[in-house]
Design a protein around this motif. Structure first.
Motif, PDB file in Angstrom:
ATOM      1  N   MET A  58       0.859  -1.187   0.000  1.00  0.00           N
ATOM      2  CA  MET A  58       0.000   0.000   0.000  1.00  0.00           C
ATOM      3  C   MET A  58       0.900   1.243   0.000  1.00  0.00           C
ATOM      4  SD  MET A  58      -3.005   1.032   2.692  1.00  0.00           S
ATOM      5  CE  MET A  58      -3.841  -0.525   2.408  1.00  0.00           C
ATOM      6  N   PRO A  59       0.870   2.036  -1.065  1.00  0.00           N
ATOM      7  CA  PRO A  59       1.810   3.160  -1.188  1.00  0.00           C
ATOM      8  C   PRO A  59       1.747   4.169  -0.049  1.00  0.00           C
ATOM      9  CG  PRO A  59       0.825   2.664  -3.308  1.00  0.00           C
ATOM     10  CD  PRO A  59       0.088   1.847  -2.294  1.00  0.00           C
ATOM     11  N   VAL A  60       0.559   4.705   0.285  1.00  0.00           N
ATOM     12  CA  VAL A  60       0.439   5.704   1.352  1.00  0.00           C
ATOM     13  C   VAL A  60      -0.206   5.045   2.568  1.00  0.00           C
ATOM     14  CG1 VAL A  60      -0.542   7.915   2.036  1.00  0.00           C
ATOM     15  CG2 VAL A  60       0.188   7.568  -0.322  1.00  0.00           C
ATOM     16  N   ARG A  61       0.450   5.187   3.729  1.00  0.00           N
ATOM     17  CA  ARG A  61      -0.060   4.526   4.920  1.00  0.00           C
ATOM     18  C   ARG A  61       0.529   5.189   6.167  1.00  0.00           C
ATOM     19  NH1 ARG A  61       3.904   1.985   2.373  1.00  0.00           N
ATOM     20  NH2 ARG A  61       5.702   1.226   3.536  1.00  0.00           N
ATOM     21  N   PHE A  62      -0.097   4.913   7.289  1.00  0.00           N
ATOM     22  CA  PHE A  62       0.430   5.333   8.578  1.00  0.00           C
ATOM     23  C   PHE A  62       1.200   4.171   9.195  1.00  0.00           C
ATOM     24  CE2 PHE A  62      -3.102   8.463   8.431  1.00  0.00           C
ATOM     25  CZ  PHE A  62      -2.356   9.607   8.660  1.00  0.00           C
ATOM     26  N   GLU A  63       2.336   4.479   9.817  1.00  0.00           N
ATOM     27  CA  GLU A  63       3.122   3.487  10.541  1.00  0.00           C
ATOM     28  C   GLU A  63       3.551   4.080  11.869  1.00  0.00           C
ATOM     29  OE1 GLU A  63       6.462   2.221   8.270  1.00  0.00           O
ATOM     30  OE2 GLU A  63       5.277   1.003   6.867  1.00  0.00           O
ATOM     31  N   ILE A  64       3.761   3.207  12.861  1.00  0.00           N
ATOM     32  CA  ILE A  64       4.289   3.649  14.158  1.00  0.00           C
ATOM     33  C   ILE A  64       5.758   3.274  14.206  1.00  0.00           C
ATOM     34  CG2 ILE A  64       4.171   3.381  16.656  1.00  0.00           C
ATOM     35  CD1 ILE A  64       1.199   2.806  16.370  1.00  0.00           C
ATOM     36  N   ASN A  65       6.618   4.267  14.254  1.00  0.00           N
ATOM     37  CA  ASN A  65       8.062   4.065  14.317  1.00  0.00           C
ATOM     38  C   ASN A  65       8.602   4.739  15.576  1.00  0.00           C
ATOM     39  OD1 ASN A  65       8.383   2.713  11.747  1.00  0.00           O
ATOM     40  ND2 ASN A  65       7.946   4.671  10.774  1.00  0.00           N
ATOM     41  N   GLY A  66       9.187   3.933  16.466  1.00  0.00           N
ATOM     42  CA  GLY A  66       9.712   4.478  17.710  1.00  0.00           C
ATOM     43  C   GLY A  66       8.647   5.128  18.563  1.00  0.00           C
ATOM     44  N   SER A  94       5.388   4.216  -0.269  1.00  0.00           N
ATOM     45  CA  SER A  94       6.313   3.345  -0.980  1.00  0.00           C
ATOM     46  C   SER A  94       6.046   3.467  -2.472  1.00  0.00           C
ATOM     47  CB  SER A  94       6.162   1.891  -0.521  1.00  0.00           C
ATOM     48  OG  SER A  94       4.819   1.453  -0.667  1.00  0.00           O
ATOM     49  N   PHE A  95       7.090   3.267  -3.244  1.00  0.00           N
ATOM     50  CA  PHE A  95       6.998   3.392  -4.699  1.00  0.00           C
ATOM     51  C   PHE A  95       6.704   2.003  -5.261  1.00  0.00           C
ATOM     52  CE2 PHE A  95       8.824   4.306  -9.005  1.00  0.00           C
ATOM     53  CZ  PHE A  95       8.024   5.404  -9.290  1.00  0.00           C
ATOM     54  N   ASP A  96       5.426   1.703  -5.432  1.00  0.00           N
ATOM     55  CA  ASP A  96       4.990   0.368  -5.820  1.00  0.00           C
ATOM     56  C   ASP A  96       4.777   0.272  -7.329  1.00  0.00           C
ATOM     57  OD1 ASP A  96       5.057  -0.123  -3.141  1.00  0.00           O
ATOM     58  OD2 ASP A  96       2.895  -0.174  -2.841  1.00  0.00           O
ATOM     59  N   PHE A  97       5.083  -0.900  -7.863  1.00  0.00           N
ATOM     60  CA  PHE A  97       4.945  -1.130  -9.300  1.00  0.00           C
ATOM     61  C   PHE A  97       3.696  -1.965  -9.587  1.00  0.00           C
ATOM     62  CE2 PHE A  97       9.635  -1.026  -8.513  1.00  0.00           C
ATOM     63  CZ  PHE A  97       9.832   0.248  -9.024  1.00  0.00           C
ATOM     64  N   PRO A  98       3.045  -1.740 -10.724  1.00  0.00           N
ATOM     65  CA  PRO A  98       3.430  -0.793 -11.767  1.00  0.00           C
ATOM     66  C   PRO A  98       3.121   0.645 -11.370  1.00  0.00           C
ATOM     67  CG  PRO A  98       1.343  -1.839 -12.341  1.00  0.00           C
ATOM     68  CD  PRO A  98       1.836  -2.535 -11.103  1.00  0.00           C
ATOM     69  N   ALA A  99       4.083   1.513 -11.656  1.00  0.00           N
ATOM     70  CA  ALA A  99       3.921   2.942 -11.394  1.00  0.00           C
ATOM     71  C   ALA A  99       3.350   3.608 -12.642  1.00  0.00           C
ATOM     72  CB  ALA A  99       5.264   3.565 -11.027  1.00  0.00           C
ATOM     73  N   GLY A 112      -0.361  -1.380  -7.913  1.00  0.00           N
ATOM     74  CA  GLY A 112       0.488  -0.285  -8.370  1.00  0.00           C
ATOM     75  C   GLY A 112       0.168   1.041  -7.717  1.00  0.00           C
ATOM     76  N   ALA A 113       0.848   2.085  -8.211  1.00  0.00           N
ATOM     77  CA  ALA A 113       0.692   3.430  -7.655  1.00  0.00           C
ATOM     78  C   ALA A 113       0.557   4.455  -8.762  1.00  0.00           C
ATOM     79  CB  ALA A 113       1.883   3.779  -6.771  1.00  0.00           C
ATOM     80  N   LEU A 114      -0.317   5.424  -8.547  1.00  0.00           N
ATOM     81  CA  LEU A 114      -0.418   6.585  -9.429  1.00  0.00           C
ATOM     82  C   LEU A 114       0.556   7.629  -8.906  1.00  0.00           C
ATOM     83  CD1 LEU A 114      -1.806   8.159 -11.725  1.00  0.00           C
ATOM     84  CD2 LEU A 114      -3.492   8.933 -10.036  1.00  0.00           C
ATOM     85  N   VAL A 115       1.478   8.060  -9.747  1.00  0.00           N
ATOM     86  CA  VAL A 115       2.495   9.033  -9.351  1.00  0.00           C
ATOM     87  C   VAL A 115       1.939  10.437  -9.588  1.00  0.00           C
ATOM     88  CG1 VAL A 115       4.860   9.827  -9.719  1.00  0.00           C
ATOM     89  CG2 VAL A 115       4.310   7.393  -9.918  1.00  0.00           C
TER      90      VAL A 115
END
Length: 283
Positions: free
Chosen positions: A1-9, A17-22, A52-55
């Motif tokens: 999933m290109p755009v997402r929320f993550e918990i880091n620290g 993320s740059f997912d293919f096919p772009a 994929g992802a729309l740029v």
């Protein structure tokens, strides 16, 4: 999933993320898929099905809201909202792309397009009032409300670039250098694509370069280098075809996107290609 929320620290962050096919869509293609329900649904199903992802860039958003008809902005907002979270926010900056490609690396591994962290964060802050994690509709409507000011600034910048290119084209030494140029660096694909994509512009005096062309240059170069499928104007499709032939003649192993336009059933062929990736992914 290109755009997402993550918990880091222990901190909630919005990441992409740059997912293919772009895929990159020029403004006319965004308007087409956002106004034609049947085509829009085919695109959305194929893009999401393929993973994929729309740029998208900030200029992209400004261009699709450019017309005075407010329906265009509403349709574009609904379209991008439906694409989320399968969007990658990119900075269409040729120099940034060249800078990230120059260090030694394994060229078999594709790099992501330079990210637009500010635009990503802006979208991350635009929390919707329902169960969805993201919304982009309000941002597009804000851009649309300021389209006249943004358009004037964009046109001025594009005109300066067009004037610069035309001044360089008027130099006989530059034209002669472009005629037999073959010093492309395959490990810096953005530079190689820029050199070869614009080479016919210097050699063919019948090709005009106006402010609209100047505005397309950054988007054409970055999308061709980093994406898998690109919808552009017919002029850029033709220049892309010439570039691909010459890369083949020179034996240059440079990945470039497949480019389509409105010509020769280009939209239908693009959708079939993307739908094929969906079928392959499902299998």
């Amino acid at each position: 999933m290109p755009v997402r929320f993550e918990i880091n620290g222990g901190v909630l962050q919005v990441v992409q993320s740059f997912d293919f096919p772009a895929v990159y869509l020029d403004h006319w293609a965004v308007r087409l898929f956002s106004s034609d329900a049947a085509l829009g649904q085919r695109f959305l199903r194929a893009l999401k099905g393929s993973g994929g992802a729309l740029v998208v860039s900030h200029v992209n958003l400004a261009e699709v809201t450019g017309p005075d008809d407010p329906n265009h902005a509403d349709e574009a907002a609904a379209f991008f909202e439906a694409v989320l979270p399968n969007i990658y926010f990119a900075m269409f900056d040729v120099q940034k792309a060249i800078d990230q490609e120059k260090p030694p690396r394994d060229t078999r591994i594709r790099l992501p397009a330079p990210p637009d962290a500010e635009l990503l964060l802006t979208v991350g802050r635009e929390r919707p009032g329902d169960f969805r994690p993201f919304t982009i509709a309000r941002l597009i409507k804000v851009v649309a409300a300021h389209r006249h000011q943004l358009g004037a600034e964009w046109h001025q910048s594009n005109q300066k670039l067009a004037d610069h290119i035309n001044r360089v084209r008027a130099n006989p030494a530059t034209v002669e250098q472009a005629r037999d140029f073959s010093g492309h660096s395959s490990n810096v694909p953005t530079l190689a694509v820029m050199q070869e994509l614009l080479r016919p512009v210097f050699l063919d005096k019948t090709l005009d370069v106006d402010r609209n062309d100047a505005g397309d240059i950054h988007h054409a170069i970055i999308s061709i280098v980093y994406c898998d499928y690109v919808l552009l104007d017919g002029k850029w499709e033709a220049l892309h075809e010439r570039m691909v032939r010459r890369f083949h003649e020179l034996g240059l192993p440079i990945h470039v996107a497949k480019v389509f336009s409105k010509r020769r059933r280009g939209v239908e062929l693009f959708l079939q290609e993307l739908e094929g990736r969906y079928v392959d992914n499902a299998a």
